[in-house]
Enzyme design. Structure first.
Site, PDB file in Angstrom:
ATOM      1  N   HIS A   1     -11.041  -7.543  -7.080  1.00  0.00           N
ATOM      2  CA  HIS A   1      -9.652  -6.766  -6.847  1.00  0.00           C
ATOM      3  C   HIS A   1     -10.115  -5.419  -6.944  1.00  0.00           C
ATOM      4  O   HIS A   1     -10.531  -5.056  -7.919  1.00  0.00           O
ATOM      5  CB  HIS A   1      -8.452  -7.426  -7.676  1.00  0.00           C
ATOM      6  CG  HIS A   1      -7.117  -6.857  -7.039  1.00  0.00           C
ATOM      7  ND1 HIS A   1      -7.046  -5.531  -6.845  1.00  0.00           N
ATOM      8  CD2 HIS A   1      -6.011  -7.296  -7.057  1.00  0.00           C
ATOM      9  CE1 HIS A   1      -5.845  -5.221  -6.788  1.00  0.00           C
ATOM     10  NE2 HIS A   1      -5.228  -6.437  -6.632  1.00  0.00           N
ATOM     11  N   CYS A   2      -9.963  -4.709  -6.174  1.00  0.00           N
ATOM     12  CA  CYS A   2     -10.137  -3.143  -5.990  1.00  0.00           C
ATOM     13  C   CYS A   2      -9.305  -2.355  -6.934  1.00  0.00           C
ATOM     14  O   CYS A   2      -9.741  -0.941  -7.207  1.00  0.00           O
ATOM     15  CB  CYS A   2     -10.355  -2.602  -4.735  1.00  0.00           C
ATOM     16  SG  CYS A   2      -9.007  -2.325  -3.643  1.00  0.00           S
ATOM     17  N   LEU A   3      -8.448  -2.803  -7.576  1.00  0.00           N
ATOM     18  CA  LEU A   3      -7.539  -2.215  -8.570  1.00  0.00           C
ATOM     19  C   LEU A   3      -6.560  -0.960  -7.770  1.00  0.00           C
ATOM     20  O   LEU A   3      -7.200  -0.359  -6.720  1.00  0.00           O
ATOM     21  CB  LEU A   3      -8.279  -1.532  -9.688  1.00  0.00           C
ATOM     22  CG  LEU A   3      -9.092  -2.811 -10.490  1.00  0.00           C
ATOM     23  CD1 LEU A   3      -9.843  -2.198 -11.699  1.00  0.00           C
ATOM     24  CD2 LEU A   3      -8.090  -3.912 -10.880  1.00  0.00           C
TER      25      LEU A   3
ATOM     26  N   ARG B   1     -17.944   0.951  -7.815  1.00  0.00           N
ATOM     27  CA  ARG B   1     -17.293   2.026  -6.917  1.00  0.00           C
ATOM     28  C   ARG B   1     -17.299   3.134  -7.269  1.00  0.00           C
ATOM     29  O   ARG B   1     -17.488   4.270  -6.633  1.00  0.00           O
ATOM     30  CB  ARG B   1     -15.673   1.468  -6.842  1.00  0.00           C
ATOM     31  CG  ARG B   1     -15.468   0.292  -5.838  1.00  0.00           C
ATOM     32  CD  ARG B   1     -14.240  -0.197  -5.794  1.00  0.00           C
ATOM     33  NE  ARG B   1     -13.307   0.814  -4.840  1.00  0.00           N
ATOM     34  CZ  ARG B   1     -12.318   0.941  -4.652  1.00  0.00           C
ATOM     35  NH1 ARG B   1     -11.217   0.221  -5.591  1.00  0.00           N
ATOM     36  NH2 ARG B   1     -11.729   1.544  -4.170  1.00  0.00           N
TER      37      ARG B   1
ATOM     38  N   SER C   1       0.783  -1.145  -0.113  1.00  0.00           N
ATOM     39  CA  SER C   1       0.018  -0.109   0.067  1.00  0.00           C
ATOM     40  C   SER C   1       0.875   1.160  -0.028  1.00  0.00           C
ATOM     41  O   SER C   1       2.167   1.207   0.290  1.00  0.00           O
ATOM     42  CB  SER C   1      -0.905   0.107   1.172  1.00  0.00           C
ATOM     43  OG  SER C   1      -1.747  -1.218   1.156  1.00  0.00           O
TER      44      SER C   1
END
Length: 155
Positions: free
Chosen positions: A123-125, A151, A88
């Site tokens: 997967h939130c990319l 989203r 992250s």
């Protein structure tokens, strides 16, 4: 919900880092009637306070919670396989260490073999190839672009 027609009774398998995205799943899954199976490497587990809340929610709402270090165990019978970035923002200096720790956590068709026959991938990319291979990411089972669109509308 859009894909399966509802959420109650679904099993979600999270394979990866015990990060904020996982913790969001943890605080909501049981309340929505979903079972949660989580695989993280040792040392990358979700926050213990969130885990305790999740355990309480699972008892209260009658759902199952599994915490493991084995991605295949987490994926067993799962309707949804989910991962997120292993590195992250602000963790760039840890990249080498993290990539080593997460070896074996890439979601592949081998991972999906133990999932439910109707499995889907989220997967939130943005996605990195070490997190999920191309075969899964670009497969008809991948809902990442629908997820991204949904989203967008919530923003």
């Amino acid at each position: 919900q859009e894909h399966f027609g509802g959420l109650k009774g679904l099993t979600i398998a999270w394979v990866g880092d015990g990060n904020n995205v996982l913790q969001s799943f943890m605080t909501s899954a049981a309340k929505l009637g979903m079972h949660l199976r989580i695989a993280t490497p040792r040392g990358f587990e979700p926050d213990l306070r969130i885990t305790k809340i999740t355990e309480q929610n699972s008892k209260e709402y009658g759902t199952k919670l599994l915490l493991t270090t084995d991605p295949l165990e987490a994926a067993d019978s799962a309707n949804v396989l989910v991962t997120d970035t292993w590195i992250s923002m602000g963790q760039e200096e840890e990249k080498k260490e993290r990539l080593k720790a997460f070896q074996g956590y890439q979601i592949t068709m081998q991972t999906a073999k133990s999932a439910a026959s109707n499995w889907a991938f989220l997967h939130c990319l943005p996605r990195k190839p070490e997190e999920v291979d191309d075969e899964v990411f670009y497969s008809p089972r991948s809902l990442v672009f629908q997820e991204a669109e949904n989203r967008k509308w919530t923003i």
